[in-house]
Write a protein that holds these residues in place. Sequence first.
Motif, short mmCIF file in Angstrom:
data_model
loop_
_atom_site.label_atom_id
_atom_site.label_comp_id
_atom_site.label_asym_id
_atom_site.label_seq_id
_atom_site.Cartn_x
_atom_site.Cartn_y
_atom_site.Cartn_z
N HIS A 23 39.20 -36.14 -29.70
CA HIS A 23 40.15 -35.03 -29.69
C HIS A 23 40.83 -35.05 -28.32
CE1 HIS A 23 41.81 -30.96 -29.71
NE2 HIS A 23 41.53 -30.87 -31.00
N GLU A 147 31.38 -31.78 -35.30
CA GLU A 147 32.67 -31.23 -35.75
C GLU A 147 33.82 -32.13 -35.31
OE1 GLU A 147 35.14 -29.11 -37.85
OE2 GLU A 147 32.98 -28.67 -37.83
N LEU A 148 33.73 -32.69 -34.12
CA LEU A 148 34.80 -33.56 -33.61
C LEU A 148 34.85 -34.88 -34.36
CD1 LEU A 148 34.46 -32.94 -29.76
CD2 LEU A 148 36.21 -32.03 -31.30
N GLN A 150 34.46 -35.22 -37.52
CA GLN A 150 35.10 -35.03 -38.82
C GLN A 150 36.61 -35.18 -38.67
OE1 GLN A 150 32.67 -34.65 -41.20
NE2 GLN A 150 31.43 -34.80 -39.34
N ILE A 152 40.14 -33.94 -38.29
CA ILE A 152 40.64 -32.69 -37.72
C ILE A 152 41.45 -31.94 -38.77
CG2 ILE A 152 42.18 -31.70 -35.97
CD1 ILE A 152 41.43 -33.99 -34.14
N ASP A 153 41.09 -30.67 -38.99
CA ASP A 153 41.84 -29.84 -39.92
C ASP A 153 42.07 -28.47 -39.29
OD1 ASP A 153 39.45 -28.39 -40.18
OD2 ASP A 153 38.85 -29.43 -42.00
N THR A 156 39.00 -26.94 -37.39
CA THR A 156 38.34 -27.64 -36.29
C THR A 156 38.33 -26.82 -35.01
OG1 THR A 156 39.01 -29.79 -37.22
CG2 THR A 156 38.33 -29.74 -34.90
N LYS A 157 39.49 -26.35 -34.61
CA LYS A 157 39.59 -25.66 -33.32
C LYS A 157 38.72 -24.41 -33.28
CE LYS A 157 42.89 -23.75 -30.00
NZ LYS A 157 44.31 -23.61 -29.61
#
Length: 297
Positions: A23, A147-148, A150, A152-153, A156-157
């Motif tokens: 990311h 999570e990172l 996966q 990014i959707d 995510t944030k």
Amino acid sequence: MEDIITFNTIKQYCDFNNNKALHPLVGIIDLSKAEPRQFTRFRYNFYVIFFKEIKCGDLRYGCNYYDYEEGTLVFLAPGQVIGENKPEYYQPKGFAMVFHPDFILGTSLGQRMQEYTFFNYEVNEALHLSIPERDMIKDVYAKVNHELEQLIDKHTKSLVISNIELFLNYCVRFYDRQFITRTNANQDIIARFEKLLNDYFHSDKAEKLGLPSVAYCAEQLFISPNYLGDMIKKETGKSPQEHIQLKLISIAKERIFDPSKSISEIAYELGFKYPQHFSKMFKKVTGTTPNDYRFMN
């Protein structure tokens, strides 16, 4: 001029440590993947939280040295410099959570970052973790990294920020525990703080230099202003600024009894540029003016 390597982006730091940037604004860095490197000064223009599980050499931060112990967290705010230029090489170990200020901009975490005062502690005021605390920290690191990894959707944030906020809230709790378990050391700092104020006001420093600031006191005690503030508040319920003010008023009361000195002279001796500022503070704390106090006693 001293050589300092500066990292402006998360990708730069990932590349430097042979990690893939998952990311552009946040990452979990496995430092063991980095090549052995020479001791160097580093500046990070983003937030960094080092998690060290083994000893890995000395770091210099400001004028202080710190030898990493097992299970230690060190927090750096953007723009801080850490490390030392030495000819020896070492193998980095542990993990680092890194996130750019832009990542949390406009979020609840971004609005709360100033509450996490440990980002401005000195390195020798690092957080030392118990084994259960280490496991909890590792778990949060793993969740952020998962999570990172996966795609990014839109979620995510918020999920990553929630985990970072959870992580920092745990650290607040762990620091509270550390303050409690280090009561003897804390009491020593409080005693030295008290002596520092006594010496300051009973010398000509106040008249020459003005009122002592929290930053000045922290520097004399070789700790950071934020650490001094948090530790004093937790130990006594009062801030360092309140302690300075109370000490000043206590000494002012003693000197007001001396009829040979005017209130203005006392104000200047205590470090005030303007006597009216002294009178205003004295009345705010005691409920009466210096003149009235003099004639009441």
